[in-house]
Structures are given as C-alpha cells and as structure tokens.
Design an enzyme around this catalytic site. Structure first.
Site, PDB file in Angstrom:
ATOM      1  CG  ASP A  99      34.931  36.551  41.842  1.00  0.00           C
ATOM      2  OD1 ASP A  99      35.590  37.442  42.403  1.00  0.00           O
ATOM      3  OD2 ASP A  99      35.291  35.977  40.798  1.00  0.00           O
ATOM      4  CG  HIS A 131      40.969  38.965  35.681  1.00  0.00           C
ATOM      5  ND1 HIS A 131      39.844  38.607  34.985  1.00  0.00           N
ATOM      6  CD2 HIS A 131      41.303  37.877  36.405  1.00  0.00           C
ATOM      7  CE1 HIS A 131      39.508  37.357  35.285  1.00  0.00           C
ATOM      8  NE2 HIS A 131      40.388  36.897  36.130  1.00  0.00           N
ATOM      9  CE  LYS A 141      38.015  38.092  39.657  1.00  0.00           C
ATOM     10  NZ  LYS A 141      36.736  37.487  39.250  1.00  0.00           N
ATOM     11  CE1 TYR A 160      36.748  34.905  35.179  1.00  0.00           C
ATOM     12  CE2 TYR A 160      34.976  35.152  36.767  1.00  0.00           C
ATOM     13  CZ  TYR A 160      36.302  34.946  36.491  1.00  0.00           C
ATOM     14  OH  TYR A 160      37.189  34.772  37.522  1.00  0.00           O
TER      15      TYR A 160
END
Length: 285
Positions: A51, A114, A81, A56
C-alpha cells in the site's frame, strides 16, 4: 474470518477481485534504496499486498521493489492513492499517469481517493469528488485499475459520492484500531459490500495500555500481534508497516491464535482514547 490462515489468504471485492487479507503499509518510508530493500524483504516474508500513495512520495521505490522482487506482477496486489492537490476530473487523470510512471507497472490493483474533503477543495468537495470519481470509473473500465475505492470517507462523504457514481466504491480505507472503532461507518460500508481496510492498525506504536499488555501475555504474543489479530477478527484488512525483518515476520504471525469474546470486550476500554490522526472534514492539508 476463520478461513484465513496466512497473510496471503484473500478477501473478495464485490467485483470478484481478490485482495490479500494483510497489507504492507509504506507511509513515512522514504523514496530510497532502503525502502526498496524493505519492501522486497516483506515480499520475501510472504506479503503480497503493498500500500502506497502519491502523497507518500515513495512510489518510485515501491515500484522498483515490485519490479525486481522476482515475482510476476500478478502475484502482488498494489494500491496507490490520489493526492489532495489533484481532485477533479482532469487533475485525477494527470496524476494517475504520474503515479503509473513513478511505479513503472502496467496497472494498479486498487486506486483510492486519499481524503474526501482536502483543503484545496474544502468548499467544493462534492463537485471535486464527482469529477475525480468519473475519472476513476473511466480508468477502471479501461482496465488500468482492477478496483476503485476511497479512504477516510465518512457516511456523508459516501452518500454524496453515491448520488452521482455509476460504480460504487469497492474499498474504504480508514483509521481503525481498538482506540477508534467507527462502528456505524464500518456497518455502513459492510452493508454496501465495501471491503474495509484498517490503517494505523498498530495505533502508531501505542502499546502500553495494561489491557493490551495482559492479553498479549495470555497468548504469548506481542501487543502488535494482538492488535492485528483484532483487526482480522473484525473483518478488516490491516495495513501495518514495519522497519525490520523481525517486525515484518512478527506482524505476519497472527493466524495461530484467536482473541476470545472476553478479550474483545476488555479492549473496549481503549475506545475513550479515540483517533490518532486527522478528522476527514478538518484535516489541515
């Protein structure tokens, strides 16, 4: 959940796609060779579900690990996401292409919005999500994504999305752990056959509560294993992250014991402590 015997066993999404019952989370892992090595270690330890997210800033490392792990692409379930800055139809399509370029893979197994109401579109979030979801549906129908879903969506966010969606979200990824159980929202999702994923299932390392310590001793397990077992028994797909092979293996070793009803009841005392992250309507980003 009695038929789950390892982290490679799967739940089945409403469209028939299989999702491994435990994922490896990558939040806060840097875009660096260390992350590539860590993800490959997780895959070597049996994880088949990775994931990540555009926010990120580590999609390149995640993709490199997947491409060089020695397994075929079809053996790894990959999630990313959409970032908060890219809501809306055109922005979504543009960022999706960047995500795929970052990852260097042919398709995504799961793509999520997200956050439902981020700062860039706080007052126009319904319209922005409508446009984003239209793009998601097109990418899904084109085979570029195997499944589509959302993250951090509460009931009112889902109601608004479902007003205009042609395809309902297949997954909702939420902060879930014994401190923050979101029972009504979980029931809402399960009633609509959305698989519920649990992020921060380890309560960000808050392991000191005496009830958790006592239950861990009872089963000769770690608190982390107790928390992940709780998640599995709730029917969630937990997404723990870890920074060492020892912890990666520990987080996978949760299928040789079962929490009793008394254990589950005792853990309810943690609920007064609440969420560890941001509220979806007021998140400062």
């Amino acid at each position: 959940m009695n038929d789950l015997n390892s982290i490679q066993d799967c739940l089945v999404l409403i469209n028939g796609v299989k999702i491994p019952c435990v994922g490896f989370g990558t939040w806060k892992l840097p875009d660096a060779d260390s992350t590539v090595d860590l993800i490959k270690t997780a895959i070597d330890c049996g994880y088949r579900h990775i994931d990540t997210a555009f926010m990120y800033q580590n999609e390149k490392s995640v993709g490199k690990a997947i491409r060089t792990c020695g397994l075929s692409r079809s053996e790894i379930f990959v999630t990313s996401k959409l970032s908060n800055a890219s809501h809306g139809y055109e922005n979504t399509l543009k960022e999706f292409e960047q995500t795929m370029e970052n990852l260097g893979i042919e398709y995504l197994d799961l793509y999520l919005i997200h956050w439902p109401r981020p700062l860039p579109v706080r007052e126009t979030w319904k319209e922005a999500n409508e446009g984003t979801w239209k793009a998601f549906e097109e990418l899904y129908k084109a085979g570029k994504i195997k499944a589509i879903g959302v993250s951090n969506f509460m009931e009112h966010h889902l109601d608004a999305l479902l007003d205009t969606a042609n395809i309902a979200p297949m997954v909702n990824q939420l902060e879930l752990h014994p401190r923050f159980v979101q029972r009504e929202l979980v029931t809402y999702c399960k009633d609509r056959r959305m698989i519920v994923e649990a992020y921060s299932p380890l309560i960000r390392g808050d392991f000191d509560h005496p009830v958790l310590v006592e239950i861990a001793k009872k089963y000769n397990k770690s608190v982390a294993q107790v928390l992940l077992r709780w998640s599995i028994q709730q029917g969630f797909v937990p997404l723990p992250k870890a920074s060492s092979k020892e912890r990666i293996l520990e987080n996978a070793d949760i299928f040789d014991f079962k929490l009793s009803d008394e254990d589950i009841e005792a853990m309810k005392v943690l609920e007064e402590l609440g969420r560890t992250g941001s509220h979806p309507d007021t998140a400062p980003f």
